[in-house]
Design an enzyme around this catalytic site. Structure first.
Site, PDB file in Angstrom:
ATOM      1  N   GLU A  95      -2.858  -4.857  -3.041  1.00  0.00           N
ATOM      2  CA  GLU A  95      -3.329  -5.764  -4.089  1.00  0.00           C
ATOM      3  C   GLU A  95      -3.333  -5.066  -5.445  1.00  0.00           C
ATOM      4  O   GLU A  95      -2.912  -5.618  -6.460  1.00  0.00           O
ATOM      5  CB  GLU A  95      -4.756  -6.252  -3.786  1.00  0.00           C
ATOM      6  CG  GLU A  95      -4.919  -7.009  -2.490  1.00  0.00           C
ATOM      7  CD  GLU A  95      -5.261  -6.103  -1.314  1.00  0.00           C
ATOM      8  OE1 GLU A  95      -4.710  -4.984  -1.214  1.00  0.00           O
ATOM      9  OE2 GLU A  95      -6.081  -6.515  -0.488  1.00  0.00           O
ATOM     10  N   CYS A 122     -10.116  -5.048   0.176  1.00  0.00           N
ATOM     11  CA  CYS A 122     -11.244  -4.107   0.122  1.00  0.00           C
ATOM     12  C   CYS A 122     -12.071  -4.348  -1.145  1.00  0.00           C
ATOM     13  O   CYS A 122     -11.652  -5.061  -2.069  1.00  0.00           O
ATOM     14  CB  CYS A 122     -10.732  -2.669   0.176  1.00  0.00           C
ATOM     15  SG  CYS A 122     -10.085  -2.062  -1.393  1.00  0.00           S
ATOM     16  N   CYS A 124     -10.368  -3.379  -4.524  1.00  0.00           N
ATOM     17  CA  CYS A 124      -9.394  -4.388  -4.985  1.00  0.00           C
ATOM     18  C   CYS A 124     -10.098  -5.629  -5.509  1.00  0.00           C
ATOM     19  O   CYS A 124      -9.652  -6.239  -6.490  1.00  0.00           O
ATOM     20  CB  CYS A 124      -8.425  -4.745  -3.859  1.00  0.00           C
ATOM     21  SG  CYS A 124      -7.284  -3.399  -3.498  1.00  0.00           S
ATOM     22  N   CYS A 157      -3.988   0.463  -2.655  1.00  0.00           N
ATOM     23  CA  CYS A 157      -3.819  -0.732  -1.823  1.00  0.00           C
ATOM     24  C   CYS A 157      -2.723  -1.643  -2.389  1.00  0.00           C
ATOM     25  O   CYS A 157      -2.363  -1.563  -3.573  1.00  0.00           O
ATOM     26  CB  CYS A 157      -5.118  -1.530  -1.780  1.00  0.00           C
ATOM     27  SG  CYS A 157      -6.480  -0.741  -0.939  1.00  0.00           S
ATOM     28  N   ASN A 161       0.844  -1.199   0.000  1.00  0.00           N
ATOM     29  CA  ASN A 161       0.000   0.000   0.000  1.00  0.00           C
ATOM     30  C   ASN A 161       0.878   1.247   0.000  1.00  0.00           C
ATOM     31  O   ASN A 161       1.957   1.278   0.615  1.00  0.00           O
ATOM     32  CB  ASN A 161      -1.005   0.006   1.159  1.00  0.00           C
ATOM     33  CG  ASN A 161      -0.398  -0.134   2.529  1.00  0.00           C
ATOM     34  OD1 ASN A 161       0.641  -0.774   2.704  1.00  0.00           O
ATOM     35  ND2 ASN A 161      -1.031   0.447   3.533  1.00  0.00           N
ATOM     36  N   ILE A 162       0.392   2.255  -0.716  1.00  0.00           N
ATOM     37  CA  ILE A 162       1.117   3.522  -0.845  1.00  0.00           C
ATOM     38  C   ILE A 162       0.121   4.626  -0.539  1.00  0.00           C
ATOM     39  O   ILE A 162      -0.802   4.883  -1.326  1.00  0.00           O
ATOM     40  CB  ILE A 162       1.704   3.677  -2.267  1.00  0.00           C
ATOM     41  CG1 ILE A 162       2.624   2.485  -2.596  1.00  0.00           C
ATOM     42  CG2 ILE A 162       2.460   5.007  -2.382  1.00  0.00           C
ATOM     43  CD1 ILE A 162       3.019   2.385  -4.059  1.00  0.00           C
ATOM     44  N   GLU A 163       0.284   5.245   0.629  1.00  0.00           N
ATOM     45  CA  GLU A 163      -0.696   6.245   1.080  1.00  0.00           C
ATOM     46  C   GLU A 163      -0.322   7.635   0.583  1.00  0.00           C
ATOM     47  O   GLU A 163       0.755   7.854   0.013  1.00  0.00           O
ATOM     48  CB  GLU A 163      -0.806   6.193   2.614  1.00  0.00           C
ATOM     49  CG  GLU A 163      -1.333   4.837   3.071  1.00  0.00           C
ATOM     50  CD  GLU A 163      -1.642   4.759   4.549  1.00  0.00           C
ATOM     51  OE1 GLU A 163      -1.183   5.627   5.333  1.00  0.00           O
ATOM     52  OE2 GLU A 163      -2.363   3.810   4.925  1.00  0.00           O
TER      53      GLU A 163
END
Ligand code: THU
Length: 135
Positions: free
Chosen positions: A55, A90, A93, A53, A42-44
């Site tokens: 995935e 989620c 995804c 996310c 994940n890369i916020e």
């Protein structure tokens, strides 16, 4: 590639997570039908909604490389990278999986290499909207 090996690669991917806001680190390892593995994390983002996310980052890397057929994905995650529970994909995804995968695509949701669930995409997103609906 065994489920266990794929889970190990998802744990490795989790270390790459950029999650300064939620502190929840997530890793994914996606196996193509040709036998290649694509890892994602994940890369916020400070604006929150651009967050991607684990995935999806794995899928997007693979699709960029020309891959279109997938066997299974392993997913792990937890606060500060401590995996204490199953981390379910989620809905967004699941929909991305639906674009490229059939009902029997396996989603491995793991607490550890020895404690994991295997769900089909159909289990996770039954009656889904898929490319065949817009031909
Ligand atoms: N996250 C994932 O990486 N995969 C999912 O399927 C659910 C959520 C991430 C997004 C965000 O960075 C953090 O987990 C907390 O929601």
């Amino acid at each position: 590639m065994t489920d266990k090996e794929l889970i190990r690669l998802a744990f490795d991917a989790m270390d790459r997570a950029y999650a300064p806001y939620s502190l929840h680190k997530v890793g994914a390892a996606l196996l193509t039908k040709s036998g290649k593995v694509y890892q994602g994390c994940n890369i916020e983002n400070a604006a929150f909604s651009p967050t991607v996310c684990a995935e999806r980052s794995a899928f997007f890397k693979a699709v960029y490389d020309g891959e279109r057929s997938f066997e299974k994905i392993a997913v792990v995650g937890g606060k500060n990278g401590e995996v204490t529970d199953y981390f379910y994909p989620c809905g967004v995804c699941r929909q991305v999986m639906s674009e490229f995968c059939g009902d029997d695509f396996s989603v491995i949701i793991a607490k550890s290499e020895d404690d994991y669930l295997v769900k089909s995409l159909n289990d996770l997103l039954s009656c889904r909207f898929s490319p065949q609906h817009i031909v």
